[in-house]
Design a protein around this motif. Structure first.
Motif, PDB file in Angstrom:
ATOM      1  N   MET A   1       0.836  -1.163   0.000  1.00 49.18           N
ATOM      2  CA  MET A   1       0.000   0.000   0.000  1.00 49.18           C
ATOM      3  C   MET A   1       0.889   1.236   0.000  1.00 49.18           C
ATOM      4  SD  MET A   1      -2.854   1.481   2.668  1.00 49.18           S
ATOM      5  CE  MET A   1      -3.647   0.037   3.129  1.00 49.18           C
ATOM      6  N   SER A   2       0.601   2.212  -0.814  1.00 51.56           N
ATOM      7  CA  SER A   2       1.433   3.399  -0.892  1.00 51.56           C
ATOM      8  C   SER A   2       1.107   4.362   0.235  1.00 51.56           C
ATOM      9  CB  SER A   2       1.232   4.089  -2.239  1.00 51.56           C
ATOM     10  OG  SER A   2      -0.023   4.738  -2.264  1.00 51.56           O
ATOM     11  N   ASP A   3       2.051   5.269   0.522  1.00 47.40           N
ATOM     12  CA  ASP A   3       1.828   6.282   1.545  1.00 47.40           C
ATOM     13  C   ASP A   3       0.603   7.129   1.218  1.00 47.40           C
ATOM     14  OD1 ASP A   3       5.352   6.971   2.175  1.00 47.40           O
ATOM     15  OD2 ASP A   3       4.026   5.418   2.948  1.00 47.40           O
ATOM     16  N   HIS A   4       0.348   7.317  -0.065  1.00 52.93           N
ATOM     17  CA  HIS A   4      -0.775   8.127  -0.527  1.00 52.93           C
ATOM     18  C   HIS A   4      -2.104   7.577   0.003  1.00 52.93           C
ATOM     19  CE1 HIS A   4      -3.377  10.348  -3.236  1.00 52.93           C
ATOM     20  NE2 HIS A   4      -3.866   9.214  -3.670  1.00 52.93           N
ATOM     21  N   ASN A   5      -2.230   6.267   0.111  1.00 53.51           N
ATOM     22  CA  ASN A   5      -3.485   5.646   0.514  1.00 53.51           C
ATOM     23  C   ASN A   5      -3.594   5.404   2.019  1.00 53.51           C
ATOM     24  OD1 ASN A   5      -4.461   5.505  -2.126  1.00 53.51           O
ATOM     25  ND2 ASN A   5      -3.343   3.606  -2.505  1.00 53.51           N
ATOM     26  N   GLN A   6      -2.533   5.640   2.760  1.00 55.70           N
ATOM     27  CA  GLN A   6      -2.561   5.387   4.196  1.00 55.70           C
ATOM     28  C   GLN A   6      -3.230   6.551   4.919  1.00 55.70           C
ATOM     29  OE1 GLN A   6       1.496   4.705   5.275  1.00 55.70           O
ATOM     30  NE2 GLN A   6       1.469   2.598   4.577  1.00 55.70           N
ATOM     31  N   ALA A   7      -3.894   6.230   6.038  1.00 53.52           N
ATOM     32  CA  ALA A   7      -4.500   7.273   6.851  1.00 53.52           C
ATOM     33  C   ALA A   7      -3.404   8.125   7.475  1.00 53.52           C
ATOM     34  CB  ALA A   7      -5.356   6.636   7.933  1.00 53.52           C
ATOM     35  N   SER A   8      -3.690   9.394   7.648  1.00 59.18           N
ATOM     36  CA  SER A   8      -2.724  10.291   8.275  1.00 59.18           C
ATOM     37  C   SER A   8      -2.608   9.945   9.760  1.00 59.18           C
ATOM     38  CB  SER A   8      -3.178  11.737   8.120  1.00 59.18           C
ATOM     39  OG  SER A   8      -4.314  11.988   8.929  1.00 59.18           O
ATOM     40  N   ALA A   9      -1.533  10.403  10.373  1.00 57.11           N
ATOM     41  CA  ALA A   9      -1.345  10.179  11.809  1.00 57.11           C
ATOM     42  C   ALA A   9      -2.510  10.790  12.584  1.00 57.11           C
ATOM     43  CB  ALA A   9      -0.009  10.766  12.271  1.00 57.11           C
ATOM     44  N   GLY A  10      -2.932  11.971  12.191  1.00 58.89           N
ATOM     45  CA  GLY A  10      -4.064  12.615  12.861  1.00 58.89           C
ATOM     46  C   GLY A  10      -5.338  11.796  12.762  1.00 58.89           C
ATOM     47  N   ASP A  11      -5.588  11.223  11.588  1.00 58.70           N
ATOM     48  CA  ASP A  11      -6.781  10.381  11.411  1.00 58.70           C
ATOM     49  C   ASP A  11      -6.696   9.115  12.255  1.00 58.70           C
ATOM     50  OD1 ASP A  11      -7.923  12.183   9.640  1.00 58.70           O
ATOM     51  OD2 ASP A  11      -7.233  11.105   7.858  1.00 58.70           O
ATOM     52  N   ARG A  12      -5.519   8.510  12.313  1.00 51.09           N
ATOM     53  CA  ARG A  12      -5.338   7.303  13.137  1.00 51.09           C
ATOM     54  C   ARG A  12      -5.532   7.626  14.608  1.00 51.09           C
ATOM     55  NH1 ARG A  12      -0.919   6.907   9.780  1.00 51.09           N
ATOM     56  NH2 ARG A  12       0.519   7.258  11.518  1.00 51.09           N
ATOM     57  N   ILE A  13      -5.008   8.763  15.051  1.00 49.97           N
ATOM     58  CA  ILE A  13      -5.166   9.177  16.453  1.00 49.97           C
ATOM     59  C   ILE A  13      -6.644   9.378  16.763  1.00 49.97           C
ATOM     60  CG2 ILE A  13      -4.750  11.085  18.058  1.00 49.97           C
ATOM     61  CD1 ILE A  13      -1.928  11.328  16.722  1.00 49.97           C
ATOM     62  N   ARG A  14      -7.354  10.099  15.906  1.00 44.21           N
ATOM     63  CA  ARG A  14      -8.798  10.329  16.119  1.00 44.21           C
ATOM     64  C   ARG A  14      -9.561   9.015  16.209  1.00 44.21           C
ATOM     65  NH1 ARG A  14      -7.288  14.027  12.494  1.00 44.21           N
ATOM     66  NH2 ARG A  14      -7.449  16.194  13.139  1.00 44.21           N
ATOM     67  N   SER A  15      -9.281   8.122  15.276  1.00 45.41           N
ATOM     68  CA  SER A  15      -9.974   6.840  15.230  1.00 45.41           C
ATOM     69  C   SER A  15      -9.724   6.016  16.489  1.00 45.41           C
ATOM     70  CB  SER A  15      -9.532   6.068  13.986  1.00 45.41           C
ATOM     71  OG  SER A  15     -10.149   4.811  13.938  1.00 45.41           O
ATOM     72  N   LYS A  16      -8.478   5.948  16.913  1.00 46.97           N
ATOM     73  CA  LYS A  16      -8.142   5.157  18.107  1.00 46.97           C
ATOM     74  C   LYS A  16      -8.758   5.752  19.370  1.00 46.97           C
ATOM     75  CE  LYS A  16      -3.873   2.979  16.560  1.00 46.97           C
ATOM     76  NZ  LYS A  16      -2.445   2.760  16.888  1.00 46.97           N
ATOM     77  N   LEU A  17      -8.703   7.072  19.514  1.00 46.57           N
ATOM     78  CA  LEU A  17      -9.292   7.714  20.691  1.00 46.57           C
ATOM     79  C   LEU A  17     -10.799   7.487  20.730  1.00 46.57           C
ATOM     80  CD1 LEU A  17      -7.359  11.110  20.696  1.00 46.57           C
ATOM     81  CD2 LEU A  17      -7.094   9.247  22.348  1.00 46.57           C
ATOM     82  N   LYS A  18     -11.445   7.622  19.577  1.00 44.08           N
ATOM     83  CA  LYS A  18     -12.897   7.423  19.512  1.00 44.08           C
ATOM     84  C   LYS A  18     -13.272   5.995  19.875  1.00 44.08           C
ATOM     85  CE  LYS A  18     -16.902   8.099  16.604  1.00 44.08           C
ATOM     86  NZ  LYS A  18     -17.425   8.545  15.318  1.00 44.08           N
ATOM     87  N   SER A  19     -12.556   5.032  19.328  1.00 43.11           N
ATOM     88  CA  SER A  19     -12.858   3.620  19.600  1.00 43.11           C
ATOM     89  C   SER A  19     -12.597   3.237  21.053  1.00 43.11           C
ATOM     90  CB  SER A  19     -12.018   2.716  18.697  1.00 43.11           C
ATOM     91  OG  SER A  19     -12.401   2.871  17.357  1.00 43.11           O
ATOM     92  N   ALA A  20     -11.513   3.723  21.609  1.00 42.44           N
ATOM     93  CA  ALA A  20     -11.122   3.308  22.960  1.00 42.44           C
ATOM     94  C   ALA A  20     -11.896   4.015  24.059  1.00 42.44           C
ATOM     95  CB  ALA A  20      -9.622   3.552  23.155  1.00 42.44           C
ATOM     96  N   PHE A  21     -12.223   5.291  23.864  1.00 45.20           N
ATOM     97  CA  PHE A  21     -12.776   6.078  24.971  1.00 45.20           C
ATOM     98  C   PHE A  21     -14.193   6.596  24.732  1.00 45.20           C
ATOM     99  CE2 PHE A  21      -8.099   6.739  25.190  1.00 45.20           C
ATOM    100  CZ  PHE A  21      -7.882   6.025  26.363  1.00 45.20           C
ATOM    101  N   ASP A  22     -14.736   6.471  23.522  1.00 46.69           N
ATOM    102  CA  ASP A  22     -16.071   6.973  23.200  1.00 46.69           C
ATOM    103  C   ASP A  22     -16.271   8.377  23.790  1.00 46.69           C
ATOM    104  OD1 ASP A  22     -18.637   6.951  22.131  1.00 46.69           O
ATOM    105  OD2 ASP A  22     -19.500   5.993  23.913  1.00 46.69           O
ATOM    106  N   PRO A  23     -15.422   9.321  23.389  1.00 42.43           N
ATOM    107  CA  PRO A  23     -15.446  10.649  24.011  1.00 42.43           C
ATOM    108  C   PRO A  23     -16.712  11.442  23.710  1.00 42.43           C
ATOM    109  CG  PRO A  23     -13.961  10.640  22.141  1.00 42.43           C
ATOM    110  CD  PRO A  23     -14.433   9.228  22.320  1.00 42.43           C
ATOM    111  N   VAL A  24     -17.081  12.297  24.666  1.00 36.32           N
ATOM    112  CA  VAL A  24     -18.179  13.233  24.441  1.00 36.32           C
ATOM    113  C   VAL A  24     -17.651  14.490  23.758  1.00 36.32           C
ATOM    114  CG1 VAL A  24     -19.599  12.358  26.326  1.00 36.32           C
ATOM    115  CG2 VAL A  24     -18.002  14.213  26.773  1.00 36.32           C
ATOM    116  N   LEU A  25     -16.342  14.713  23.863  1.00 36.44           N
ATOM    117  CA  LEU A  25     -15.671  15.820  23.181  1.00 36.44           C
ATOM    118  C   LEU A  25     -14.259  15.365  22.843  1.00 36.44           C
ATOM    119  CD1 LEU A  25     -15.746  19.054  22.607  1.00 36.44           C
ATOM    120  CD2 LEU A  25     -14.273  19.103  24.601  1.00 36.44           C
TER     121      LEU A  25
END
Length: 102
Positions: A1-25
């Motif tokens: 998979m090329s770097d072009h198609n990989q999620a950005s670090a920011g997107d990965r961080i958002r996704s992991k935080l949302k999945s792990a903590f189900d934040p209200v903000l």
């Protein structure tokens, strides 16, 4: 998979935080541009010439943090984001609170 198609670090961080903590903000702020030209950026993967995602500020408010100390909250987030921290994210400023905390 090329770097072009990989999620950005920011997107990965958002996704992991949302999945792990189900934040209200949640805010994930890329502050990398403020640090462009710092010597460590030249050696970080994907940051040639000071470009790339290396510095983030995150703000998370979640029920998962109720009754947890500040250290335990930070430890949980750092453990969750270990792959990003080992893969080019140089700095992570964390503000983690439970709902209702100021």
């Amino acid at each position: 998979m090329s770097d072009h198609n990989q999620a950005s670090a920011g997107d990965r961080i958002r996704s992991k935080l949302k999945s792990a903590f189900d934040p209200v903000l949640m805010e994930v702020i890329d502050e990398s541009r403020k640090h462009a030209g710092h010597a460590h950026l030249v050696t970080q993967p994907g940051t040639a010439g000071g470009a790339g995602e290396t510095h983030f500020k995150i703000k998370v408010v979640a029920d998962a943090f109720k009754g947890k100390s500040r250290i335990d909250r930070h430890r949980a987030i750092n453990d969750l984001l270990r792959a990003e921290l080992n893969g080019g994210v140089h700095a992570l400023a964390i503000e983690a609170k439970a709902p209702g905390e100021v």
